[in-house]
Design a protein around this motif. Structure first.
Motif, PDB file in Angstrom:
ATOM      1  N   GLN A 180       4.868  16.121  -6.512  1.00  0.00           N
ATOM      2  CA  GLN A 180       4.926  15.495  -5.192  1.00  0.00           C
ATOM      3  C   GLN A 180       4.496  14.031  -5.220  1.00  0.00           C
ATOM      4  N   GLY A 181       3.596  13.689  -6.120  1.00  0.00           N
ATOM      5  CA  GLY A 181       3.200  12.289  -6.274  1.00  0.00           C
ATOM      6  C   GLY A 181       4.348  11.437  -6.766  1.00  0.00           C
ATOM      7  N   LYS A 182       5.091  11.951  -7.740  1.00  0.00           N
ATOM      8  CA  LYS A 182       6.274  11.226  -8.231  1.00  0.00           C
ATOM      9  C   LYS A 182       7.321  11.099  -7.133  1.00  0.00           C
ATOM     10  N   GLU A 183       7.493  12.164  -6.369  1.00  0.00           N
ATOM     11  CA  GLU A 183       8.472  12.140  -5.286  1.00  0.00           C
ATOM     12  C   GLU A 183       8.092  11.093  -4.242  1.00  0.00           C
ATOM     13  N   ALA A 184       6.820  11.071  -3.844  1.00  0.00           N
ATOM     14  CA  ALA A 184       6.350  10.086  -2.860  1.00  0.00           C
ATOM     15  C   ALA A 184       6.485   8.667  -3.408  1.00  0.00           C
ATOM     16  N   LEU A 185       6.144   8.481  -4.666  1.00  0.00           N
ATOM     17  CA  LEU A 185       6.241   7.163  -5.297  1.00  0.00           C
ATOM     18  C   LEU A 185       7.691   6.698  -5.344  1.00  0.00           C
ATOM     19  N   ASN A 186       8.587   7.556  -5.786  1.00  0.00           N
ATOM     20  CA  ASN A 186      10.005   7.200  -5.847  1.00  0.00           C
ATOM     21  C   ASN A 186      10.568   6.864  -4.464  1.00  0.00           C
ATOM     22  N   PHE A 187      10.199   7.650  -3.463  1.00  0.00           N
ATOM     23  CA  PHE A 187      10.689   7.391  -2.115  1.00  0.00           C
ATOM     24  C   PHE A 187      10.197   6.041  -1.603  1.00  0.00           C
ATOM     25  N   ASN A 188       8.943   5.741  -1.837  1.00  0.00           N
ATOM     26  CA  ASN A 188       8.392   4.491  -1.324  1.00  0.00           C
ATOM     27  C   ASN A 188       8.906   3.280  -2.081  1.00  0.00           C
ATOM     28  N   ILE A 189       9.240   3.430  -3.335  1.00  0.00           N
ATOM     29  CA  ILE A 189       9.910   2.349  -4.066  1.00  0.00           C
ATOM     30  C   ILE A 189      11.301   2.131  -3.462  1.00  0.00           C
ATOM     31  N   THR A 190      12.004   3.221  -3.187  1.00  0.00           N
ATOM     32  CA  THR A 190      13.332   3.139  -2.568  1.00  0.00           C
ATOM     33  C   THR A 190      13.248   2.463  -1.198  1.00  0.00           C
TER      34      THR A 190
ATOM     35  N   ARG B 131      11.725  17.274  -1.153  1.00  0.00           N
ATOM     36  CA  ARG B 131      12.601  16.273  -1.776  1.00  0.00           C
ATOM     37  C   ARG B 131      13.142  15.358  -0.686  1.00  0.00           C
ATOM     38  N   TYR B 132      12.856  14.071  -0.828  1.00  0.00           N
ATOM     39  CA  TYR B 132      13.361  13.085   0.126  1.00  0.00           C
ATOM     40  C   TYR B 132      14.854  12.863  -0.108  1.00  0.00           C
ATOM     41  N   PRO B 133      15.612  12.689   0.963  1.00  0.00           N
ATOM     42  CA  PRO B 133      17.032  12.337   0.785  1.00  0.00           C
ATOM     43  C   PRO B 133      17.166  10.855   0.417  1.00  0.00           C
ATOM     44  N   PHE B 134      18.264  10.498  -0.205  1.00  0.00           N
ATOM     45  CA  PHE B 134      18.613   9.103  -0.517  1.00  0.00           C
ATOM     46  C   PHE B 134      17.561   8.393  -1.357  1.00  0.00           C
ATOM     47  N   THR B 135      16.902   9.106  -2.260  1.00  0.00           N
ATOM     48  CA  THR B 135      15.827   8.522  -3.045  1.00  0.00           C
ATOM     49  C   THR B 135      16.264   8.247  -4.472  1.00  0.00           C
ATOM     50  N   LEU B 136      15.956   7.047  -4.945  1.00  0.00           N
ATOM     51  CA  LEU B 136      16.173   6.721  -6.349  1.00  0.00           C
ATOM     52  C   LEU B 136      15.064   7.385  -7.150  1.00  0.00           C
TER      53      LEU B 136
ATOM     54  N   VAL C 171      15.403   1.889   8.630  1.00  0.00           N
ATOM     55  CA  VAL C 171      14.596   2.158   7.429  1.00  0.00           C
ATOM     56  C   VAL C 171      13.157   2.484   7.826  1.00  0.00           C
ATOM     57  N   GLY C 172      12.600   1.713   8.746  1.00  0.00           N
ATOM     58  CA  GLY C 172      11.225   1.948   9.187  1.00  0.00           C
ATOM     59  C   GLY C 172      11.033   3.302   9.841  1.00  0.00           C
ATOM     60  N   LEU C 173      11.926   3.651  10.736  1.00  0.00           N
ATOM     61  CA  LEU C 173      11.836   4.961  11.404  1.00  0.00           C
ATOM     62  C   LEU C 173      12.019   6.106  10.419  1.00  0.00           C
ATOM     63  N   ALA C 174      12.992   5.974   9.531  1.00  0.00           N
ATOM     64  CA  ALA C 174      13.225   7.017   8.521  1.00  0.00           C
ATOM     65  C   ALA C 174      12.006   7.173   7.626  1.00  0.00           C
ATOM     66  N   TRP C 175      11.405   6.050   7.249  1.00  0.00           N
ATOM     67  CA  TRP C 175      10.213   6.084   6.389  1.00  0.00           C
ATOM     68  C   TRP C 175       9.091   6.883   7.060  1.00  0.00           C
ATOM     69  N   ILE C 176       8.813   6.574   8.321  1.00  0.00           N
ATOM     70  CA  ILE C 176       7.728   7.257   9.026  1.00  0.00           C
ATOM     71  C   ILE C 176       8.029   8.746   9.188  1.00  0.00           C
ATOM     72  N   VAL C 177       9.215   9.068   9.685  1.00  0.00           N
ATOM     73  CA  VAL C 177       9.568  10.462   9.961  1.00  0.00           C
ATOM     74  C   VAL C 177       9.594  11.291   8.676  1.00  0.00           C
TER      75      VAL C 177
ATOM     76  N   GLY D 182       0.815  -1.211   0.000  1.00  0.00           N
ATOM     77  CA  GLY D 182       0.000   0.000   0.000  1.00  0.00           C
ATOM     78  C   GLY D 182       0.846   1.257   0.000  1.00  0.00           C
ATOM     79  N   ASN D 183       2.058   1.147   0.542  1.00  0.00           N
ATOM     80  CA  ASN D 183       2.949   2.305   0.563  1.00  0.00           C
ATOM     81  C   ASN D 183       3.366   2.725  -0.844  1.00  0.00           C
ATOM     82  N   ILE D 184       3.275   1.825  -1.810  1.00  0.00           N
ATOM     83  CA  ILE D 184       3.575   2.167  -3.198  1.00  0.00           C
ATOM     84  C   ILE D 184       2.285   2.439  -3.972  1.00  0.00           C
ATOM     85  N   LEU D 185       1.284   1.603  -3.748  1.00  0.00           N
ATOM     86  CA  LEU D 185       0.043   1.719  -4.521  1.00  0.00           C
ATOM     87  C   LEU D 185      -0.727   3.008  -4.242  1.00  0.00           C
TER      88      LEU D 185
END
Length: 115
Positions: free
Chosen positions: A50-60, A106-111, A84-90, A28-31
């Protein structure tokens, strides 16, 4: 970019925070960000970004989670899963707040896979 309307800010925030549904629905985090992005990308430029940014971050995050899961075999993965879990939430909450303020986060460390 033109001035960001309140509606665009709200949908930008939803694009980020919708990923938290991954706690309930597998992938669900990607979908969820994918659906928001696909529905709003043609009518709202801020949400497209922002949708692309969120999608890319969640794929990463998913990739990092899979790698961390595999590394649990040598124990370091447990620590990595926690990080990873804590970083994802924060970072997701920070992005949602910024998007609601009209700031393109812009999320850091995102593909950047989805362009």
């Amino acid at each position: 970019m033109n001035e960001v309307t309140q509606e665009q800010k709200t949908w930008g925030m939803i694009a980020h925070l919708s990923s938290l549904i991954g706690f309930i629905i597998p992938l669900g985090n990607i979908l969820a960000p994918l659906v928001v992005w696909l529905v709003k990308k043609d009518t709202m430029p801020f949400v497209d970004d922002q949708g692309k940014e969120a999608l890319n971050f969640n794929i990463t995050v998913a990739i990092a989670g899979i790698i961390s899961g595999l590394l649990t075999l040598i124990l370091i993965g447990f620590l990595l899963l926690l990080v990873v879990g804590l970083a994802w939430i924060v970072l997701t909450i920070m992005a949602g707040i910024k998007a609601n303020e009209g700031v393109a986060y812009r999320y850091p460390f995102t593909l950047r896979l989805v362009k």
